[in-house]
Design a protein around this motif. Structure first.
Motif, PDB file in Angstrom:
ATOM      1  N   TYR A  40      32.390 -50.382 -27.660  1.00  0.00           N
ATOM      2  CA  TYR A  40      32.907 -51.680 -27.248  1.00  0.00           C
ATOM      3  C   TYR A  40      32.290 -52.723 -28.177  1.00  0.00           C
ATOM      4  O   TYR A  40      31.076 -52.788 -28.301  1.00  0.00           O
ATOM      5  N   GLN A  41      33.114 -53.541 -28.823  1.00  0.00           N
ATOM      6  CA  GLN A  41      32.629 -54.610 -29.688  1.00  0.00           C
ATOM      7  C   GLN A  41      33.243 -55.931 -29.242  1.00  0.00           C
ATOM      8  O   GLN A  41      34.372 -55.957 -28.745  1.00  0.00           O
ATOM      9  N   ALA A  42      32.510 -57.017 -29.460  1.00  0.00           N
ATOM     10  CA  ALA A  42      33.007 -58.346 -29.108  1.00  0.00           C
ATOM     11  C   ALA A  42      34.345 -58.590 -29.800  1.00  0.00           C
ATOM     12  O   ALA A  42      34.493 -58.341 -30.997  1.00  0.00           O
ATOM     13  N   GLY A  48      36.244 -55.967 -33.750  1.00  0.00           N
ATOM     14  CA  GLY A  48      36.145 -56.076 -32.299  1.00  0.00           C
ATOM     15  C   GLY A  48      37.119 -55.176 -31.567  1.00  0.00           C
ATOM     16  O   GLY A  48      38.061 -54.631 -32.132  1.00  0.00           O
ATOM     17  N   GLY A  49      36.869 -55.016 -30.274  1.00  0.00           N
ATOM     18  CA  GLY A  49      37.743 -54.230 -29.406  1.00  0.00           C
ATOM     19  C   GLY A  49      37.076 -52.955 -28.931  1.00  0.00           C
ATOM     20  O   GLY A  49      35.866 -52.789 -29.035  1.00  0.00           O
ATOM     21  N   GLN A  50      37.894 -52.058 -28.397  1.00  0.00           N
ATOM     22  CA  GLN A  50      37.419 -50.765 -27.909  1.00  0.00           C
ATOM     23  C   GLN A  50      37.871 -49.675 -28.864  1.00  0.00           C
ATOM     24  O   GLN A  50      39.048 -49.618 -29.225  1.00  0.00           O
ATOM     25  N   SER A 105      19.668 -60.032 -34.191  1.00  0.00           N
ATOM     26  CA  SER A 105      19.183 -59.082 -33.194  1.00  0.00           C
ATOM     27  C   SER A 105      20.295 -58.841 -32.184  1.00  0.00           C
ATOM     28  O   SER A 105      21.225 -59.637 -32.053  1.00  0.00           O
ATOM     29  N   LEU A 106      20.205 -57.714 -31.517  1.00  0.00           N
ATOM     30  CA  LEU A 106      21.175 -57.371 -30.489  1.00  0.00           C
ATOM     31  C   LEU A 106      20.567 -56.421 -29.495  1.00  0.00           C
ATOM     32  O   LEU A 106      19.562 -55.764 -29.781  1.00  0.00           O
ATOM     33  N   LEU A 107      21.161 -56.390 -28.328  1.00  0.00           N
ATOM     34  CA  LEU A 107      20.847 -55.391 -27.312  1.00  0.00           C
ATOM     35  C   LEU A 107      22.032 -54.453 -27.234  1.00  0.00           C
ATOM     36  O   LEU A 107      23.182 -54.888 -27.324  1.00  0.00           O
ATOM     37  N   GLN A 108      21.751 -53.178 -27.087  1.00  0.00           N
ATOM     38  CA  GLN A 108      22.818 -52.202 -26.877  1.00  0.00           C
ATOM     39  C   GLN A 108      22.543 -51.431 -25.595  1.00  0.00           C
ATOM     40  O   GLN A 108      21.420 -50.982 -25.363  1.00  0.00           O
ATOM     41  N   TRP A 109      23.572 -51.291 -24.808  1.00  0.00           N
ATOM     42  CA  TRP A 109      23.577 -50.467 -23.600  1.00  0.00           C
ATOM     43  C   TRP A 109      24.261 -49.184 -24.018  1.00  0.00           C
ATOM     44  O   TRP A 109      25.441 -49.201 -24.381  1.00  0.00           O
ATOM     45  N   GLU A 113      25.468 -38.230 -22.091  1.00  0.00           N
ATOM     46  CA  GLU A 113      25.815 -37.108 -21.221  1.00  0.00           C
ATOM     47  C   GLU A 113      25.616 -35.840 -22.022  1.00  0.00           C
ATOM     48  O   GLU A 113      26.072 -35.742 -23.168  1.00  0.00           O
ATOM     49  N   ASP A 114      24.930 -34.882 -21.434  1.00  0.00           N
ATOM     50  CA  ASP A 114      24.655 -33.603 -22.089  1.00  0.00           C
ATOM     51  C   ASP A 114      24.033 -33.783 -23.478  1.00  0.00           C
ATOM     52  O   ASP A 114      24.353 -33.064 -24.426  1.00  0.00           O
ATOM     53  N   GLY A 115      23.161 -34.790 -23.610  1.00  0.00           N
ATOM     54  CA  GLY A 115      22.447 -35.011 -24.859  1.00  0.00           C
ATOM     55  C   GLY A 115      23.240 -35.700 -25.952  1.00  0.00           C
ATOM     56  O   GLY A 115      22.755 -35.850 -27.066  1.00  0.00           O
ATOM     57  N   LEU A 116      24.474 -36.116 -25.647  1.00  0.00           N
ATOM     58  CA  LEU A 116      25.314 -36.807 -26.636  1.00  0.00           C
ATOM     59  C   LEU A 116      25.601 -38.233 -26.177  1.00  0.00           C
ATOM     60  O   LEU A 116      25.615 -38.525 -24.984  1.00  0.00           O
ATOM     61  N   ILE A 117      25.875 -39.102 -27.133  1.00  0.00           N
ATOM     62  CA  ILE A 117      26.185 -40.499 -26.833  1.00  0.00           C
ATOM     63  C   ILE A 117      27.625 -40.604 -26.350  1.00  0.00           C
ATOM     64  O   ILE A 117      28.545 -40.102 -26.998  1.00  0.00           O
ATOM     65  N   THR A 118      27.811 -41.257 -25.197  1.00  0.00           N
ATOM     66  CA  THR A 118      29.149 -41.409 -24.619  1.00  0.00           C
ATOM     67  C   THR A 118      29.696 -42.829 -24.734  1.00  0.00           C
ATOM     68  O   THR A 118      30.904 -43.025 -24.660  1.00  0.00           O
ATOM     69  N   GLU A 119      28.811 -43.815 -24.854  1.00  0.00           N
ATOM     70  CA  GLU A 119      29.297 -45.186 -24.998  1.00  0.00           C
ATOM     71  C   GLU A 119      28.238 -46.083 -25.621  1.00  0.00           C
ATOM     72  O   GLU A 119      27.046 -45.854 -25.484  1.00  0.00           O
ATOM     73  N   PHE A 120      28.741 -47.107 -26.311  1.00  0.00           N
ATOM     74  CA  PHE A 120      27.921 -48.177 -26.872  1.00  0.00           C
ATOM     75  C   PHE A 120      28.486 -49.498 -26.359  1.00  0.00           C
ATOM     76  O   PHE A 120      29.688 -49.725 -26.451  1.00  0.00           O
ATOM     77  N   ARG A 121      27.603 -50.361 -25.868  1.00  0.00           N
ATOM     78  CA  ARG A 121      28.001 -51.705 -25.465  1.00  0.00           C
ATOM     79  C   ARG A 121      26.997 -52.678 -26.093  1.00  0.00           C
ATOM     80  O   ARG A 121      25.972 -52.981 -25.501  1.00  0.00           O
TER      81      ARG A 121
END
Length: 138
Positions: A40-42, A48-50, A105-109, A113-121
Motif C-alpha cells: 500500500y502506497q500513498a 501510489g496505490g495498492q 523517515s517513515l514508519l512501516q506496518w 505469515e509463515d515467515g513471509l511478508i504479506t503486507e507493507f503499509r
C-alpha cells in the motif's frame, strides 16, 4: 518476534536497496514475499496505490525505480507484536532524473505469515519532501 521474521525483514530490505541502488533483480526480494503480498502506497506518490502479488510488487518496484536510483538506510528500529512488525526507517533516496538526494523517515506496518511478508503499509514523515525531490525531475 522470532529471529526468522527479523532475518526475513533484514534480507528483504537489503535486497530492496540492492535493486534500487545496484540494479539487482527482483528474485532477491521475491524469496521473502508471500505470493499474495500487498504493498500500500500513498496515492499522491507517482508509485501510489495498492500493488498485489509478485506481479504487483514487480510493477511497484519498476514504478519506484523510475523515480529513484538510490536507497540507503541510515537507521532502522523494529517493534513487533504477534505477526506484525513496525519499522522506523531513516534514510536517503536519490531522485533518478535530478540526482537530488532527499533525507526522510517513515514508519512501516508489515505483516507476516509463515515467515513471509504479506503486507507493507508505509507512512511517510513528509510526503511533500518526497514529491519536491521528484518535481525537480520535470
Amino acid at each position: 518476534m522470532t529471529t526468522d521474521v527479523m532475518a526475513t525483514l533484514r534480507g528483504f530490505y537489503a535486497a530492496e536497496a540492492a535493486y534500487l541502488t545496484d540494479g539487482a533483480g527482483f528474485e532477491g526480494m521475491a524469496k521473502y514475499l508471500a505470493a499474495d503480498v500487498v504493498m500500500y502506497q500513498a496515492d499522491c506518490l507517482p508509485y501510489g496505490g495498492q500493488w498485489r502479488g509478485h506481479c504487483g510488487m514487480r510493477g511497484f518496484l519498476a514504478a519506484m525505480g523510475a523515480s529513484w536510483d538510490g536507497l540507503w538506510f541510515d537507521e532502522q528500529r523494529f517493534v513487533s507484536e504477534g505477526d506484525r512488525v513496525v519499522v522506523y526507517s531513516r534514510g536517503r533516496l536519490r531522485a533518478r532524473g535530478s540526482g537530488r538526494v532527499v533525507e526522510t523517515s517513515l514508519l512501516q506496518w508489515i505483516g507476516f505469515e509463515d515467515g513471509l511478508i504479506t503486507e507493507f503499509r508505509p507512512y511517510y514523515h513528509d510526503t511533500s519532501a518526497i514529491l519536491a525531490a521528484l518535481a525537480d525531475q520535470e
